[in-house]
Design an enzyme around this catalytic site. Structure first.
Site, PDB file in Angstrom:
ATOM      1  N   ARG A  69      25.835  40.452  67.499  1.00  0.00           N
ATOM      2  CA  ARG A  69      26.825  40.773  68.084  1.00  0.00           C
ATOM      3  C   ARG A  69      26.906  42.560  67.011  1.00  0.00           C
ATOM      4  O   ARG A  69      27.419  42.298  65.631  1.00  0.00           O
ATOM      5  CB  ARG A  69      28.029  40.565  68.090  1.00  0.00           C
ATOM      6  N   ARG A  79      33.910  49.707  69.576  1.00  0.00           N
ATOM      7  CA  ARG A  79      34.785  49.843  70.238  1.00  0.00           C
ATOM      8  C   ARG A  79      35.212  51.052  71.578  1.00  0.00           C
ATOM      9  O   ARG A  79      34.929  52.655  70.564  1.00  0.00           O
ATOM     10  CB  ARG A  79      35.844  49.910  68.960  1.00  0.00           C
ATOM     11  N   ARG A 105      22.617  35.058  48.554  1.00  0.00           N
ATOM     12  CA  ARG A 105      22.686  36.543  47.835  1.00  0.00           C
ATOM     13  C   ARG A 105      24.088  36.859  46.602  1.00  0.00           C
ATOM     14  O   ARG A 105      24.963  35.991  46.851  1.00  0.00           O
ATOM     15  CB  ARG A 105      22.686  37.716  49.041  1.00  0.00           C
ATOM     16  N   ARG A 157      29.510  49.266  48.204  1.00  0.00           N
ATOM     17  CA  ARG A 157      31.240  49.397  48.594  1.00  0.00           C
ATOM     18  C   ARG A 157      31.817  50.181  47.205  1.00  0.00           C
ATOM     19  O   ARG A 157      31.202  49.597  46.251  1.00  0.00           O
ATOM     20  CB  ARG A 157      32.010  47.925  48.998  1.00  0.00           C
ATOM     21  N   GLU A 213      30.629  47.560  44.108  1.00  0.00           N
ATOM     22  CA  GLU A 213      29.726  46.379  44.555  1.00  0.00           C
ATOM     23  C   GLU A 213      28.436  47.301  44.830  1.00  0.00           C
ATOM     24  O   GLU A 213      28.100  47.466  46.077  1.00  0.00           O
ATOM     25  CB  GLU A 213      30.488  45.851  45.880  1.00  0.00           C
ATOM     26  N   TYR A 233      29.075  31.335  55.676  1.00  0.00           N
ATOM     27  CA  TYR A 233      30.367  32.426  55.073  1.00  0.00           C
ATOM     28  C   TYR A 233      31.026  32.245  55.971  1.00  0.00           C
ATOM     29  O   TYR A 233      31.323  32.030  57.169  1.00  0.00           O
ATOM     30  CB  TYR A 233      29.803  33.557  55.734  1.00  0.00           C
ATOM     31  N   ASP A 282      35.480  33.407  56.017  1.00  0.00           N
ATOM     32  CA  ASP A 282      36.447  34.056  56.142  1.00  0.00           C
ATOM     33  C   ASP A 282      37.790  32.901  55.435  1.00  0.00           C
ATOM     34  O   ASP A 282      37.891  31.319  56.100  1.00  0.00           O
ATOM     35  CB  ASP A 282      37.083  34.674  57.764  1.00  0.00           C
TER      36      ASP A 282
HETATM   37  P1  FAD Z   1      36.302  29.111  46.482  1.00  0.00           P
HETATM   38  O1  FAD Z   1      37.012  30.015  46.645  1.00  0.00           O
HETATM   39  O2  FAD Z   1      35.002  29.126  45.643  1.00  0.00           O
HETATM   40  O3  FAD Z   1      37.057  27.830  45.200  1.00  0.00           O
HETATM   41  C1  FAD Z   1      35.611  27.441  44.978  1.00  0.00           C
HETATM   42  C2  FAD Z   1      36.459  26.090  43.129  1.00  0.00           C
HETATM   43  O4  FAD Z   1      35.935  25.785  43.094  1.00  0.00           O
HETATM   44  C3  FAD Z   1      35.852  28.210  42.217  1.00  0.00           C
HETATM   45  O5  FAD Z   1      37.158  28.435  42.000  1.00  0.00           O
HETATM   46  C4  FAD Z   1      34.565  27.070  41.931  1.00  0.00           C
HETATM   47  O6  FAD Z   1      35.138  27.490  39.855  1.00  0.00           O
HETATM   48  C5  FAD Z   1      35.487  25.458  42.137  1.00  0.00           C
HETATM   49  N1  FAD Z   1      33.906  24.871  41.434  1.00  0.00           N
HETATM   50  C6  FAD Z   1      33.077  24.662  41.701  1.00  0.00           C
HETATM   51  N2  FAD Z   1      32.197  24.023  41.281  1.00  0.00           N
HETATM   52  C7  FAD Z   1      32.810  23.514  40.389  1.00  0.00           C
HETATM   53  C8  FAD Z   1      32.716  22.797  39.636  1.00  0.00           C
HETATM   54  N3  FAD Z   1      31.506  21.631  39.593  1.00  0.00           N
HETATM   55  N4  FAD Z   1      33.882  22.214  38.623  1.00  0.00           N
HETATM   56  C9  FAD Z   1      34.931  22.418  38.886  1.00  0.00           C
HETATM   57  N5  FAD Z   1      35.277  23.506  39.339  1.00  0.00           N
HETATM   58  C10 FAD Z   1      34.133  23.515  41.132  1.00  0.00           C
HETATM   59  N6  FAD Z   1      37.751  35.985  53.667  1.00  0.00           N
HETATM   60  C11 FAD Z   1      38.473  36.414  54.465  1.00  0.00           C
HETATM   61  O7  FAD Z   1      39.234  35.670  54.896  1.00  0.00           O
HETATM   62  N7  FAD Z   1      38.594  38.224  54.289  1.00  0.00           N
HETATM   63  C12 FAD Z   1      37.845  39.055  52.878  1.00  0.00           C
HETATM   64  O8  FAD Z   1      38.215  40.557  53.329  1.00  0.00           O
HETATM   65  C13 FAD Z   1      36.741  38.546  52.647  1.00  0.00           C
HETATM   66  N8  FAD Z   1      36.241  38.795  51.830  1.00  0.00           N
HETATM   67  C14 FAD Z   1      34.865  37.890  51.074  1.00  0.00           C
HETATM   68  C15 FAD Z   1      34.380  38.611  50.467  1.00  0.00           C
HETATM   69  C16 FAD Z   1      33.799  38.558  48.993  1.00  0.00           C
HETATM   70  C17 FAD Z   1      32.673  39.046  48.473  1.00  0.00           C
HETATM   71  C18 FAD Z   1      33.044  37.260  49.741  1.00  0.00           C
HETATM   72  C19 FAD Z   1      31.722  36.444  48.978  1.00  0.00           C
HETATM   73  C20 FAD Z   1      33.902  36.299  50.450  1.00  0.00           C
HETATM   74  C21 FAD Z   1      34.759  36.926  51.055  1.00  0.00           C
HETATM   75  N9  FAD Z   1      35.937  35.915  51.786  1.00  0.00           N
HETATM   76  C22 FAD Z   1      37.074  36.321  52.480  1.00  0.00           C
HETATM   77  C23 FAD Z   1      35.631  34.106  51.874  1.00  0.00           C
HETATM   78  C24 FAD Z   1      37.198  33.743  51.069  1.00  0.00           C
HETATM   79  O9  FAD Z   1      36.628  34.384  49.546  1.00  0.00           O
HETATM   80  C25 FAD Z   1      36.278  32.355  51.464  1.00  0.00           C
HETATM   81  O10 FAD Z   1      36.793  31.964  52.607  1.00  0.00           O
HETATM   82  C26 FAD Z   1      37.508  30.948  50.257  1.00  0.00           C
HETATM   83  O11 FAD Z   1      37.183  31.422  49.005  1.00  0.00           O
HETATM   84  C27 FAD Z   1      36.347  30.075  50.573  1.00  0.00           C
HETATM   85  O12 FAD Z   1      37.629  28.973  49.564  1.00  0.00           O
HETATM   86  P2  FAD Z   1      36.692  28.152  49.162  1.00  0.00           P
HETATM   87  O13 FAD Z   1      38.793  27.164  48.692  1.00  0.00           O
HETATM   88  O14 FAD Z   1      36.791  26.567  49.605  1.00  0.00           O
HETATM   89  O15 FAD Z   1      36.376  28.049  48.119  1.00  0.00           O
END
Ligand code: FAD
Length: 370
Positions: free
Chosen positions: A173, A177, A250, A281, A301, A350, A352
């Site tokens: 999608r 709007r 990616r 961006r 970026e 992906y 959020d």
């Molecule tokens: P992460 O934030 O990735 O945390 C995982 C942590 O585990 C990391 O700090 C890593 O270092 C640690 N780790 C991994 N393996 C190990 C290991 N072996 N030992 C010790 N530590 C480890 N979401 C939104 O809602 N709005 C947005 O605008 C948005 N923009 C984004 C833009 C980009 C470019 C990207 C890539 C993502 C975006 N997101 C956004 C999504 C958001 O980043 C994620 O939803 C969120 O960070 C996921 O949280 P998490 O705790 O699952 O993982």
């Protein structure tokens, strides 16, 4: 054998931090480790000249899940930021998402009826049947002009492949709007935590032992025996030493600059939609928090291919990777004292921030309130 902690949380991102907070609140002993030298995972902000820089890409909190919004508001006050990005196509500026402001600028028209007529006429270029690739899918949704100027170049940079070689399912999608509304998201709640995301996660982790710069997989023997249970939020394939194969992502490369001027682009996010410019961006961080500092920080970026050892950003959710992921899920089910969660550990998609937090709260209910 008595373990030193009830839970070891691997990863201080939002998933790990929410779980750690809830476990600690229920009187459980928790140790959080992260291999990076900071908390907050990909939400991490670094403060320079009083500006919070979104180090791992622009992060805008938006949600329609009321209990998640209430939950995060315990840890931070949110401002009234509304994401209204702008697209720059060869110097022409268009509002996003595609809405009446975009159409009016593109075709010098005024009403939804006029816009609808133009889009319908352009859609007809694709004659019936299932779209065979992303190009056909996009044109069938928004017509040729929007595709050529605002989708084609951007998408090809993002995925490193021609739109005619990309599968149609990537864009099921497209938000179109027929109102003059530049708010990128349809969600009920939106904003940026005042003071940045790191402060918010810091507040979640208050009173909890955190060790930074510790890679669980490199110190498995030492850390595996420390706690009764492990919450693992790192990449699932890495946990199993890639035994079934490597899940593809990616990658992104960020270039951040400090500029001696107050306001470079007048908006937080500008998408560069032409193929010739290598970045997708430019983020001007101060606008997330309505900054008035005399200097500014901007980040370009650049999408790129990803390889093991680099930061994994966007999962490539094609059939091959999803099959591989299913194999790892099967393996994970057999590991009794480890719970896999978060964007890399629990789901290969992906995700959020609000969905990650909702999923962590779900786990807390199952694991801590049983
Ligand atoms: P992460 O934030 O990735 O945390 C995982 C942590 O585990 C990391 O700090 C890593 O270092 C640690 N780790 C991994 N393996 C190990 C290991 N072996 N030992 C010790 N530590 C480890 N979401 C939104 O809602 N709005 C947005 O605008 C948005 N923009 C984004 C833009 C980009 C470019 C990207 C890539 C993502 C975006 N997101 C956004 C999504 C958001 O980043 C994620 O939803 C969120 O960070 C996921 O949280 P998490 O705790 O699952 O993982």
């Amino acid at each position: 054998m008595k373990r030193q902690y009830d839970y070891l949380v691997v990863g201080a991102g939002p998933f790990g931090a929410v779980f750690a907070h809830e476990a600690n609140k229920r009187g459980k002993s928790v140790l959080v480790i992260d291999r990076r030298n900071h908390i907050a995972g990909n939400m991490y902000c670094e403060t320079k000249d009083d500006i919070n820089i979104h180090v791992y890409g622009a992060h805008i909190f938006h949600t329609s899940i009321k209990h998640v919004w209430d939950y995060v508001n315990q840890f931070a006050e949110f401002n009234h930021y509304v994401n209204s990005p702008v697209a720059n196509y060869k110097g022409e500026m268009y509002n996003l998402p595609f809405n009446m402001n975009t159409f009016s600028k593109m075709w010098n028209i005024r009403t939804p009826k006029e816009a609808n007529e133009i889009i319908n006429k352009q859609r007809a270029v694709i004659s019936g049947g299932e779209p065979k690739n992303l190009e056909e899918q996009a044109i069938s949704l928004v017509g040729t002009d929007i595709y050529e100027k605002l989708i084609k170049g951007y998408t090809e940079k993002q995925w490193g492949r021609k739109c005619t070689e990309l599968p149609a399912f990537i864009i099921k999608r497209l938000p179109v709007r027929y109102t003059y509304d530049n708010n990128y998201f349809n969600d009920r709640f939106q904003g940026i935590p005042i003071g940045g995301y790191t402060k918010m996660i810091e507040s979640m982790l208050e009173g909890i032992e955190v060790r930074l710069g510790v890679d669980f997989l490199k110190h498995r023997d030492e850390y595996e025996t420390l706690a009764g249970k492990i919450i693992y939020t790192g990449p699932i394939d890495e946990y199993f030493d890639y035994s079934e194969g490597v899940l593809e992502y990616r990658g992104l490369h960020f270039e951040t600059e400090r500029l001696e001027e107050e306001n470079l682009q007048g908006v937080a996010v500008v998408n560069y939609t032409e193929g010739e410019i290598p970045y997708t961006r430019i983020i001007e961080h101060k606008h997330f928090e309505f900054g008035t500092q005399p200097v500014t920080y901007v980040t370009k970026e650049y999408p790129k291919d990803w390889k093991i050892g680099e930061e994994a950003y966007y999962p490539v959710n094609d059939v091959k990777n999803l099959d591989l992921y299913a194999k790892y899920v099967k393996k994970a089910k057999i590991v009794s004292n480890v719970i896999f969660g978060g964007r890399l550990g629990g789901e290969y998609k992906y995700y959020d921030m609000d969905k990650v937090i909702a999923s962590a709260l779900e786990l807390c209910k199952k694991e801590l309130d049983k």
